[in-house]
Design a protein around this motif. Structure first.
Motif, mmCIF file in Angstrom:
data_model
loop_
_atom_site.group_PDB
_atom_site.id
_atom_site.type_symbol
_atom_site.label_atom_id
_atom_site.label_comp_id
_atom_site.label_asym_id
_atom_site.label_seq_id
_atom_site.Cartn_x
_atom_site.Cartn_y
_atom_site.Cartn_z
ATOM 1 N N ILE A 1 -2.340 6.410 -15.511
ATOM 2 C CA ILE A 1 -2.757 6.948 -14.209
ATOM 3 C C ILE A 1 -4.071 6.288 -13.833
ATOM 4 C CG2 ILE A 1 -3.191 9.033 -12.866
ATOM 5 C CD1 ILE A 1 -1.804 10.644 -15.036
ATOM 6 N N ALA A 2 -4.127 5.713 -12.638
ATOM 7 C CA ALA A 2 -5.322 5.024 -12.160
ATOM 8 C C ALA A 2 -5.973 5.821 -11.042
ATOM 9 C CB ALA A 2 -4.976 3.615 -11.675
ATOM 10 N N ASP A 3 -7.276 5.746 -10.965
ATOM 11 C CA ASP A 3 -8.014 6.410 -9.896
ATOM 12 C C ASP A 3 -7.761 5.697 -8.575
ATOM 13 O OD1 ASP A 3 -9.712 8.208 -8.685
ATOM 14 O OD2 ASP A 3 -11.534 7.097 -9.179
ATOM 15 N N GLY A 4 -7.611 6.462 -7.507
ATOM 16 C CA GLY A 4 -7.425 5.888 -6.185
ATOM 17 C C GLY A 4 -5.991 5.707 -5.754
ATOM 18 N N VAL B 1 -8.763 -3.231 -9.114
ATOM 19 C CA VAL B 1 -7.517 -2.473 -9.238
ATOM 20 C C VAL B 1 -7.536 -1.415 -8.142
ATOM 21 C CG1 VAL B 1 -6.164 -0.904 -10.664
ATOM 22 C CG2 VAL B 1 -7.298 -2.867 -11.716
ATOM 23 N N LEU B 2 -6.703 -1.609 -7.122
ATOM 24 C CA LEU B 2 -6.639 -0.682 -5.992
ATOM 25 C C LEU B 2 -5.426 0.228 -6.051
ATOM 26 C CD1 LEU B 2 -7.660 -3.157 -3.135
ATOM 27 C CD2 LEU B 2 -9.125 -1.675 -4.518
ATOM 28 N N ASP B 3 -4.483 -0.095 -6.916
ATOM 29 C CA ASP B 3 -3.277 0.717 -7.049
ATOM 30 C C ASP B 3 -2.699 0.460 -8.434
ATOM 31 O OD1 ASP B 3 -1.100 2.387 -5.541
ATOM 32 O OD2 ASP B 3 0.009 0.782 -6.533
ATOM 33 N N SER B 4 -1.830 1.368 -8.862
ATOM 34 C CA SER B 4 -1.211 1.196 -10.175
ATOM 35 C C SER B 4 -0.319 -0.044 -10.224
ATOM 36 C CB SER B 4 -0.385 2.439 -10.525
ATOM 37 O OG SER B 4 0.599 2.700 -9.536
ATOM 38 N N VAL C 1 -11.084 -0.518 -15.783
ATOM 39 C CA VAL C 1 -10.419 -1.792 -15.514
ATOM 40 C C VAL C 1 -10.944 -2.339 -14.184
ATOM 41 C CG1 VAL C 1 -8.216 -2.941 -15.139
ATOM 42 C CG2 VAL C 1 -8.358 -1.024 -16.731
ATOM 43 N N GLY C 2 -11.166 -3.645 -14.151
ATOM 44 C CA GLY C 2 -11.611 -4.293 -12.914
ATOM 45 C C GLY C 2 -13.096 -4.571 -12.935
ATOM 46 N N SER C 3 -13.483 -5.834 -12.851
ATOM 47 C CA SER C 3 -14.898 -6.175 -12.898
ATOM 48 C C SER C 3 -15.642 -5.774 -11.634
ATOM 49 C CB SER C 3 -15.043 -7.689 -13.121
ATOM 50 O OG SER C 3 -14.409 -8.417 -12.069
ATOM 51 N N LEU C 4 -14.956 -5.674 -10.504
ATOM 52 C CA LEU C 4 -15.595 -5.270 -9.262
ATOM 53 C C LEU C 4 -15.388 -3.793 -8.953
ATOM 54 C CD1 LEU C 4 -14.831 -8.301 -6.911
ATOM 55 C CD2 LEU C 4 -16.937 -7.799 -8.139
ATOM 56 N N THR C 5 -14.168 -3.323 -9.040
ATOM 57 C CA THR C 5 -13.886 -1.928 -8.696
ATOM 58 C C THR C 5 -14.227 -0.958 -9.815
ATOM 59 O OG1 THR C 5 -11.600 -2.155 -9.464
ATOM 60 C CG2 THR C 5 -12.030 -2.615 -7.136
ATOM 61 N N GLU D 1 1.800 -5.058 -12.824
ATOM 62 C CA GLU D 1 2.040 -6.504 -12.862
ATOM 63 C C GLU D 1 1.290 -7.170 -14.009
ATOM 64 O OE1 GLU D 1 1.926 -10.350 -9.817
ATOM 65 O OE2 GLU D 1 1.272 -8.361 -9.160
ATOM 66 N N ALA D 2 0.137 -6.597 -14.389
ATOM 67 C CA ALA D 2 -0.682 -7.218 -15.427
ATOM 68 C C ALA D 2 -0.138 -6.980 -16.829
ATOM 69 C CB ALA D 2 -2.120 -6.700 -15.338
#
Length: 511
Positions: A277-280, A235-238, A198-202, A243-244
């Protein structure tokens, strides 16, 4: 300076970058090593932490190693990649091996994670995620070696969900560590872990965890679809994911439970829920969430049910107490004095004799001040944060009473309501309850108990209508869900509440 042209340039630069990235995603590698290096240098232009290392095998085969400085295990590369290539050359005796791609296919590098790719975009993404890219001259295929090594925080006790009894471990910012902690709770292949990006940049790695045979298939498909539809740059946090994919953005109540404890997530999976669960980030999401799960603590399932029944009763009472007490006080003192004992009413009137503001204004002032002190205690450094919040509340309250700005009963009511809100075990669930105090204060200040009752009824109507991921928010109470009622207010003994799978009506809303 022409700000119009500058704004126009900034407006179109992201589109150009997206087009360049899209072209790079489909670009294949060339057979020429120099051309491939130029392609990577262009993709990583102005990136000083990218390392190119050229070497030759047996003085004739040229190789190019590409990696991000600080993200790889140098010792692992030296022992398992460089040493076999430089000192031993291309292995013999295992058939014809003429190129690096064959070595990757036959797993002749002593690296556990090894894969080949001929796509420039895939190789760039692999390098950014801490892999080592190995390219050879005359070959249009490269190898990606999994040698990632990034400094991470160790497994510690949870700070947001302290446990008096139970496991002390908590998730970390490393995704693979978190999946291992969750996998350690289940010695079964029914625990499924699906990975997405998820996330085009991260390009954040996100996993969806569930127990096969227990999870509701409709719920699982809905979670998959919502995560796949996320269109964000990073995506820097869950919380970004929460919110999405939440059902409504205008409800103050959280629709997903956030936890950094593996045992809490594991318990949710055993109830047929899905974990994200998201990385970071150390905080995992458990969906769907109900109103009552926000008032239940993890320790409830580690203590004897009699203690839990008492603690939950106290917790539920003080949760309602913290929301309704200030509004109830305003309604009684302003509109319904006949409901207050005579001596108590005389005392309150005497203490309010010097107060220059109406009761509702006094309560609003003290509530805002209390919330400000609470926020200050959270943002200040840990050694002085709690001290400032507690001492500040005492000093400001005493000074306000001495100066005649507010009356003593107001300080007592607001302080009692604020302290009662601390009993809510999940901090995020306490936020909407604190928010609801303010509209209830206004309604009770304008219409008395009638306004307070109207506000409470409106909140209940909203809670009944709220259905995160199709599950009624007040379940299992409304609608009644049979066996699940044994874990609503009074937690019955475990042997009386065994259930192998979630009841269908718990999501469907049928009583």
């Amino acid at each position: 300076m022409d700000w119009t042209k500058l704004a126009h340039k900034k407006l179109h630069k992201p589109a150009a970058l997206r087009q360049a990235e899209a072209e790079r995603e489909d670009a294949p590698l060339a057979n020429d090593l120099a051309a491939n290096r130029r392609a990577f240098e262009h993709a990583f232009r102005d990136c000083s932490d990218l390392v190119f290392r050229e070497l030759a095998i047996e003085n004739h085969t040229k190789l190019l190693l590409i990696y991000i400085d600080g993200m790889i295990d140098v010792e692992l590369i030296t022992v398992n990649v460089l040493s076999p290539l430089i000192y031993k050359g291309l292995p013999q005796g295992l058939g014809a091996i003429d190129n690096i791609a064959q070595m990757c296919e036959q797993q002749l590098f002593s690296v556990l994670q090894m894969r080949k790719s001929s796509n420039l975009g895939e190789l760039v993404t692999g390098i950014l995620k801490g892999n080592l890219a190995i390219l050879a001259d005359g070959e249009a295929t490269a190898c990606l070696a999994g040698v990632k090594q990034v400094a991470t925080r160790g497994i510690e006790e949870s700070t947001s969900e302290p446990a008096l009894r139970g496991p002390k471990e908590s998730f970390t910012e490393n995704l693979r560590t978190n999946t291992v902690l969750l996998r350690a709770k289940f010695a079964t292949t029914r625990l499924k872990i699906e990975e997405m990006t998820v996330g085009s940049l991260t390009r954040t790695d996100v996993v969806i965890a569930y127990l096969d045979g227990i999870v509701d298939p409709d719920l699982l498909e809905e979670v998959r679809a919502r995560v796949a539809r996320i269109q964000v740059e990073g995506v820097l946090d869950s919380g970004y994911i929460e919110e999405a994919i939440e059902d409504t953005h205008y409800s103050p109540f959280p629709q997903m439970m956030s936890s950094e404890r593996p045992d809490v997530v594991a318990a949710g999976l055993m109830e047929g829920k899905v974990a994200i669960i998201a990385d970071g980030t150390p905080f995992a999401l458990v969906v769907p969430m109900t109103f009552w799960s926000g008032l239940q603590a993890p320790d409830d399932y580690y203590e004897r049910f009699l203690y839990v029944a008492l603690n939950r009763s106290i917790r539920y009472f003080f949760a309602a107490f913290s929301v309704l007490l200030p509004s109830f006080y305003i309604a009684l003192t302003n509109f319904h004095q006949e409901l207050i004992p005579g001596k108590l009413m005389i005392t309150i009137a005497a203490l309010r004799e010097r107060a220059p503001f109406p009761t509702v204004i006094e309560v609003l002032m003290m509530e805002i001040m209390f919330e400000g002190l609470r926020e200050a205690g959270l943002r200040l450094p840990k050694p002085i944060g709690p001290l400032v919040s507690v001492v500040g509340a005492l000093v400001i309250g005493e000074a306000a009473v001495s100066a005649g700005i507010v009356s003593s009963p107001i300080v007592i009511v607001v302080s009692a309501a604020g302290i009662a809100s601390f009993i809510i075990p999940r901090y995020r669930f306490g936020i909407p309850l604190r928010m609801l105090r303010f509209p209830l204060l206004v309604l009770s200040g304008m219409f008395g108990l009638f306004g307070l009752t109207t506000g409470v009824v409106a909140i209940l109507i909203h809670l009944v209508q709220l259905r995160p991921f199709g599950m009624p928010y007040l379940s299992p109470l409304a609608p009644a869900a049979g066996q699940w009622l044994k874990d609503w207010w009074i937690r019955w003994p475990q042997r009386l509440t065994k259930r192998s799978e979630p009841e269908p009506e718990n999501r469907g809303g049928e009583a």
